[in-house]
Design a protein around this motif. Structure first.
Motif, PDB file in Angstrom:
ATOM      1  N   UNK A  29      65.333  41.565  -5.604  1.00 40.37           N
ATOM      2  CA  UNK A  29      66.346  42.010  -6.565  1.00 40.37           C
ATOM      3  C   UNK A  29      65.928  43.324  -7.229  1.00 40.37           C
ATOM      4  N   UNK A  30      65.172  44.140  -6.490  1.00 39.21           N
ATOM      5  CA  UNK A  30      64.725  45.428  -7.006  1.00 39.21           C
ATOM      6  C   UNK A  30      63.633  45.333  -8.047  1.00 39.21           C
ATOM      7  N   UNK A  31      63.037  44.152  -8.220  1.00 43.57           N
ATOM      8  CA  UNK A  31      62.043  43.940  -9.270  1.00 43.57           C
ATOM      9  C   UNK A  31      60.864  43.137  -8.737  1.00 43.57           C
ATOM     10  N   UNK A  32      59.807  43.100  -9.522  1.00 46.84           N
ATOM     11  CA  UNK A  32      58.632  42.309  -9.165  1.00 46.84           C
ATOM     12  C   UNK A  32      58.871  40.833  -9.493  1.00 46.84           C
ATOM     13  N   UNK A  33      58.595  39.978  -8.517  1.00 41.97           N
ATOM     14  CA  UNK A  33      58.637  38.532  -8.719  1.00 41.97           C
ATOM     15  C   UNK A  33      57.244  37.971  -8.460  1.00 41.97           C
ATOM     16  N   UNK A  34      56.750  37.162  -9.398  1.00 42.42           N
ATOM     17  CA  UNK A  34      55.499  36.435  -9.223  1.00 42.42           C
ATOM     18  C   UNK A  34      55.850  34.958  -9.058  1.00 42.42           C
ATOM     19  N   UNK A  35      55.564  34.435  -7.870  1.00 42.05           N
ATOM     20  CA  UNK A  35      55.940  33.063  -7.534  1.00 42.05           C
ATOM     21  C   UNK A  35      54.687  32.208  -7.464  1.00 42.05           C
ATOM     22  N   UNK A  36      54.664  31.127  -8.228  1.00 43.15           N
ATOM     23  CA  UNK A  36      53.504  30.237  -8.295  1.00 43.15           C
ATOM     24  C   UNK A  36      53.958  28.801  -8.100  1.00 43.15           C
ATOM     25  N   UNK A  37      53.304  28.090  -7.187  1.00 43.57           N
ATOM     26  CA  UNK A  37      53.607  26.669  -6.975  1.00 43.57           C
ATOM     27  C   UNK A  37      52.307  25.883  -6.912  1.00 43.57           C
ATOM     28  N   UNK A  38      52.401  24.628  -7.277  1.00 44.59           N
ATOM     29  CA  UNK A  38      51.278  23.705  -7.116  1.00 44.59           C
ATOM     30  C   UNK A  38      51.604  22.827  -5.911  1.00 44.59           C
ATOM     31  N   UNK A  39      50.705  22.780  -4.935  1.00 44.45           N
ATOM     32  CA  UNK A  39      50.953  22.053  -3.683  1.00 44.45           C
ATOM     33  C   UNK A  39      49.669  21.406  -3.190  1.00 44.45           C
ATOM     34  N   UNK A  40      49.805  20.567  -2.158  1.00 42.80           N
ATOM     35  CA  UNK A  40      48.668  19.819  -1.632  1.00 42.80           C
ATOM     36  C   UNK A  40      47.739  20.668  -0.764  1.00 42.80           C
ATOM     37  N   UNK A  41      48.333  21.655  -0.055  1.00 45.16           N
ATOM     38  CA  UNK A  41      47.519  22.496   0.821  1.00 45.16           C
ATOM     39  C   UNK A  41      48.225  23.820   1.032  1.00 45.16           C
ATOM     40  N   UNK A  42      47.566  24.737   1.729  1.00 44.96           N
ATOM     41  CA  UNK A  42      48.099  26.091   1.897  1.00 44.96           C
ATOM     42  C   UNK A  42      49.378  26.108   2.725  1.00 44.96           C
TER      43      UNK A  42
END
Length: 328
Positions: A29-42
């Protein structure tokens, strides 16, 4: 919109089914997005982040006024000509935007996109626009001229040349929808940070709340305050990077859509709300309404709080917020 610093403590849980934090920074969307998730593995972490990217891309195609194929562009092309049938999702977003316009007495208005760009907050601007130019710049602005037909899901802009745009809530809405999608996929915890429009859910793997640090507008390299964020959104908006000075008066880039004049008296607003969309809209609105009216309005809205920093560096806050100010 200014960036919110986010402190994430990468501590491994000691339980047998330990989860990890996975993070990706990308431009959407023309901007910086920082996406963070908690998960079991990569593998799982990468999958969830790709789901988030696909959802944000979908939202952009729906609401972008730059994409000539979007429904928003179709609405703008037919201003003063005919109503345009749109998806229920877009219709509902516009309906909520109008509700916020009413709540803020027009301080927030998606028809701001109709405004003539006569203010240029850079060195090339050497004099103020005239009173006549300023008055003419907002002639086509006015949420009252956005007509909705709920039965048929049509949107009609009454005035030829009128436009709507979602620059003030689009990233917040994308953060909200992406959060809900990831929750539906089984993601227990995460953060969507859309250039400062931040929505969180769950806790860190070590059981602690996510913690946000609010940027100090007087010194962008330092945090002003630390606050835990539980199952909600926070948006910080600042005007201290884009402004011009005329006759000793500072004019910043957040413009009152009713008058055409830049807002004055505030340099930073942080809003905490159940959704990033609402927090985004209210943060912009407070600049326009001013400190006193802004605080009064926020104090009347359930589950919404704010921190305001005025041009003198004084801190003002809504009734029920507790600030843990940093001392160094």
């Amino acid at each position: 919109m200014i960036r919110i610093l986010l402190f994430i403590f990468f501590l491994q849980s000691i339980c047998s089914n330990a989860q990890e934090i996975f993070h990706k920074t990308t431009k959407l969307m023309g901007s910086r997005f920082d996406l963070t998730v908690v998960a079991n593995d990569s593998t799982e972490g990468r999958k969830y982040i790709e789901i988030a990217i696909e959802e944000i891309t979908r939202i952009e195609k729906l609401i972008s006024s730059w994409d000539t194929n979007s429904q928003t562009s179709e609405i703008n092309r037919n201003a003063g000509i005919k109503p345009v049938k749109v998806d229920k999702e877009l219709f509902d977003l516009i309906e909520r935007a109008i509700a916020i316009s009413k709540l803020t007495d027009g301080a927030f208005d998606i028809s701001y996109a109709s405004m003539d760009r006569i203010w240029k907050f850079e060195s090339s601007m050497t004099k103020m626009p005239s009173k006549e130019e300023i008055a003419a710049s907002v002639e086509k602005v006015g949420y009252e001229n956005i007509l909705l037909d709920k039965a048929n899901h049509t949107v009609f802009l009454k005035k030829i040349g009128m436009k709507i745009g979602f620059g003030a809530i689009g990233k917040g809405y994308a953060a909200d929808t992406t959060k809900q999608l990831l929750i539906s996929k089984g993601v227990s915890s995460g953060i969507i940070n859309a250039s400062g429009d931040m929505n969180t859910w769950g806790k860190q793997p070590n059981g602690e709340d996510w913690t946000v640090a609010i940027t100090n507008p007087m010194n962008k390299n330092k945090a002003f305050a630390l606050l835990p964020l539980k199952q909600g959104a926070v948006v910080t908006s600042g005007d201290y990077e884009k402004f011009v000075m005329f006759d000793g008066i500072r004019y910043a880039h957040i413009i009152n859509p009713k008058t055409g004049y830049p807002s004055r008296g505030i340099i930073s607003v942080t809003v905490f709300a159940p959704s990033a969309e609402l927090a985004d809209a209210l943060a912009t609105s407070i600049f326009v309404m001013g400190k006193d009216i802004g605080l009064d309005r926020i104090n009347q809205i359930p589950n919404v709080e704010c921190i305001i920093i005025d041009t003198e560096g004084r801190v003002h806050q809504s009734q029920n917020i507790k600030i843990n100010e940093k001392t160094n």
